[in-house]
Design a protein around this motif. Structure first.
Motif, short mmCIF file in Angstrom:
data_model
loop_
_atom_site.label_atom_id
_atom_site.label_comp_id
_atom_site.label_asym_id
_atom_site.label_seq_id
_atom_site.Cartn_x
_atom_site.Cartn_y
_atom_site.Cartn_z
N SER A 74 -1.02 -26.12 35.39
CA SER A 74 -1.15 -24.84 36.10
C SER A 74 -0.17 -23.81 35.54
N ILE A 75 1.06 -24.24 35.27
CA ILE A 75 2.07 -23.34 34.71
C ILE A 75 1.67 -22.89 33.30
N ILE A 76 1.21 -23.85 32.50
CA ILE A 76 0.77 -23.54 31.14
C ILE A 76 -0.38 -22.54 31.16
N LEU A 77 -1.35 -22.78 32.05
CA LEU A 77 -2.50 -21.89 32.19
C LEU A 77 -2.05 -20.48 32.60
N ALA A 78 -1.15 -20.42 33.57
CA ALA A 78 -0.68 -19.11 34.07
C ALA A 78 -0.01 -18.31 32.95
N PHE A 79 0.82 -18.96 32.13
CA PHE A 79 1.52 -18.23 31.08
C PHE A 79 0.57 -17.82 29.95
N GLN A 80 -0.37 -18.68 29.59
CA GLN A 80 -1.32 -18.28 28.55
C GLN A 80 -2.21 -17.14 29.03
N LEU A 81 -2.60 -17.18 30.31
CA LEU A 81 -3.38 -16.07 30.87
C LEU A 81 -2.54 -14.79 30.87
N ILE A 83 -0.18 -14.01 28.70
CA ILE A 83 -0.15 -13.51 27.32
C ILE A 83 -1.48 -12.86 26.96
N TYR A 84 -2.56 -13.49 27.37
CA TYR A 84 -3.90 -12.94 27.09
C TYR A 84 -4.07 -11.57 27.74
N ASN A 85 -3.67 -11.45 29.00
CA ASN A 85 -3.78 -10.17 29.69
C ASN A 85 -2.84 -9.12 29.09
N TYR A 86 -1.68 -9.57 28.63
CA TYR A 86 -0.74 -8.66 27.95
C TYR A 86 -1.38 -8.09 26.68
N ILE A 87 -2.08 -8.95 25.95
CA ILE A 87 -2.75 -8.49 24.72
C ILE A 87 -3.81 -7.45 25.06
N LYS A 88 -4.61 -7.75 26.08
CA LYS A 88 -5.73 -6.85 26.42
C LYS A 88 -5.25 -5.55 27.06
N ASP A 112 -5.83 -11.38 19.06
CA ASP A 112 -5.90 -12.37 20.13
C ASP A 112 -5.62 -13.77 19.57
N ASN A 113 -6.31 -14.10 18.48
CA ASN A 113 -6.13 -15.40 17.86
C ASN A 113 -4.68 -15.62 17.42
N THR A 114 -4.13 -14.63 16.72
CA THR A 114 -2.79 -14.78 16.15
C THR A 114 -1.74 -15.00 17.24
N LEU A 115 -1.74 -14.16 18.27
CA LEU A 115 -0.70 -14.23 19.29
C LEU A 115 -0.86 -15.46 20.19
N LEU A 116 -2.09 -15.83 20.52
CA LEU A 116 -2.30 -17.03 21.33
C LEU A 116 -1.94 -18.29 20.54
N PHE A 117 -2.26 -18.30 19.25
CA PHE A 117 -1.88 -19.43 18.39
C PHE A 117 -0.37 -19.56 18.30
N LEU A 118 0.32 -18.44 18.05
CA LEU A 118 1.78 -18.47 17.91
C LEU A 118 2.44 -18.88 19.22
N TYR A 119 1.91 -18.40 20.35
CA TYR A 119 2.50 -18.76 21.64
C TYR A 119 2.22 -20.22 21.98
N GLY A 120 1.01 -20.69 21.70
CA GLY A 120 0.67 -22.09 21.97
C GLY A 120 1.57 -23.05 21.21
N ASN A 121 1.96 -22.68 19.99
CA ASN A 121 2.86 -23.55 19.21
C ASN A 121 4.15 -23.83 19.96
N TYR A 122 4.70 -22.82 20.61
CA TYR A 122 5.92 -23.02 21.39
C TYR A 122 5.66 -23.92 22.59
N ALA A 190 8.63 -15.16 26.76
CA ALA A 190 7.70 -15.85 27.67
C ALA A 190 7.80 -17.36 27.50
N ALA A 191 7.94 -17.82 26.26
CA ALA A 191 8.08 -19.26 26.01
C ALA A 191 9.36 -19.81 26.64
N SER A 192 10.45 -19.04 26.57
CA SER A 192 11.72 -19.47 27.17
C SER A 192 11.60 -19.58 28.69
#
Length: 239
Positions: A74-81, A83-88, A112-122, A190-192
């Protein structure tokens, strides 16, 4: 490994929504350079020198395992969402923003791809760090030098990808697009925060929720026959 799958599932689902996906070499980087080394070396921690009176959980399908897993997802989903909303909301109108182009052979390349990929790595790295078992069953993660080197190396590599020139051979191979420094700083920040909340949840919240669930919804007794027999003999006064 469950959380690794969950992180990748969320990333891919968000990109599917835009008609995009992770690139082949992005998948390869995640699997080969992040997940495999981390999964191997995190198990190299030696046993704790003193035995603990209480044994670790033997049943993987139990509230003590499932509730922390669902909480972390749930926490992972919330943060990725987030980041996604921040991009949009904040980046889509900027001149350097590259929108996904569904149906195009080069559709993978997008902001979208670049930033979500880079964030997911963390997220892959920090989740492994959070879930590394320490006392009272194993030695602290800091004593597992191979794991610490792996975490440091993978974090450095994932950070380095942020500064790769998209027009270079490596940038083209990894399907990266250019982004300004501020969004990259947002990703690191956001990752921290994501890691801090995962740690707090794991140490202070999830297990308490699991205990409450077991108290109000759990069935009395145990599914293990030997435990029920032991409890029965004890009630009868049998030594």
């Amino acid at each position: 490994m469950s959380l690794y799958s969950a992180i990748q599932f969320v990333t891919v689902s968000l990109l599917y929504r835009e008609g995009s996906n992770l690139g082949d070499f992005q998948f390869l980087y995640i699997d080969l350079f992040l997940i495999i080394p981390i999964a191997v070396f995190m198990s190299w921690s030696k046993p704790y020198p003193k035995l603990c009176v209480k044994k670790s959980t033997a049943n993987l399908i139990s509230p003590k395992i499932i509730i922390p897993l669902l909480g972390s997802i749930s926490i992972i989903l919330a943060f990725q969402l987030g980041i996604y909303n921040y991009i949009k909301d904040s980046l889509a109108e900027l001149p350097w923003y590259v929108a996904p182009t569904p149906g195009d052979d080069d559709a993978v390349k997008s902001t979208d791809n670049t930033l979500l990929f880079l964030y997911g790595n963390y997220q892959y790295i920090l989740v492994a760090l959070m879930l590394t078992v320490g006392p009272p069953y194993r030695e602290p993660a800091t004593s597992n030098h191979a794991f610490i080197i792996t975490i440091t190396t993978t974090t450095f590599m994932s950070t380095l990808l942020m500064f790769v020139n998209p027009d270079s051979g490596l940038g083209d191979l990894m399907d990266l697009t250019w982004a300004s420094d501020w969004p990259k700083f947002v990703l690191v920040l956001a990752a921290s925060v994501n890691y801090g909340i995962l740690e707090l949840g794991d140490k202070f919240l999830f297990l308490r929720v699991a205990k409450l669930y077991k108290r109000f919804f759990g069935k009395p007794g145990s599914k293990k026959k030997f435990k029920n027999l032991k409890r029965e003999f004890k009630s009868l006064g049998t030594p």
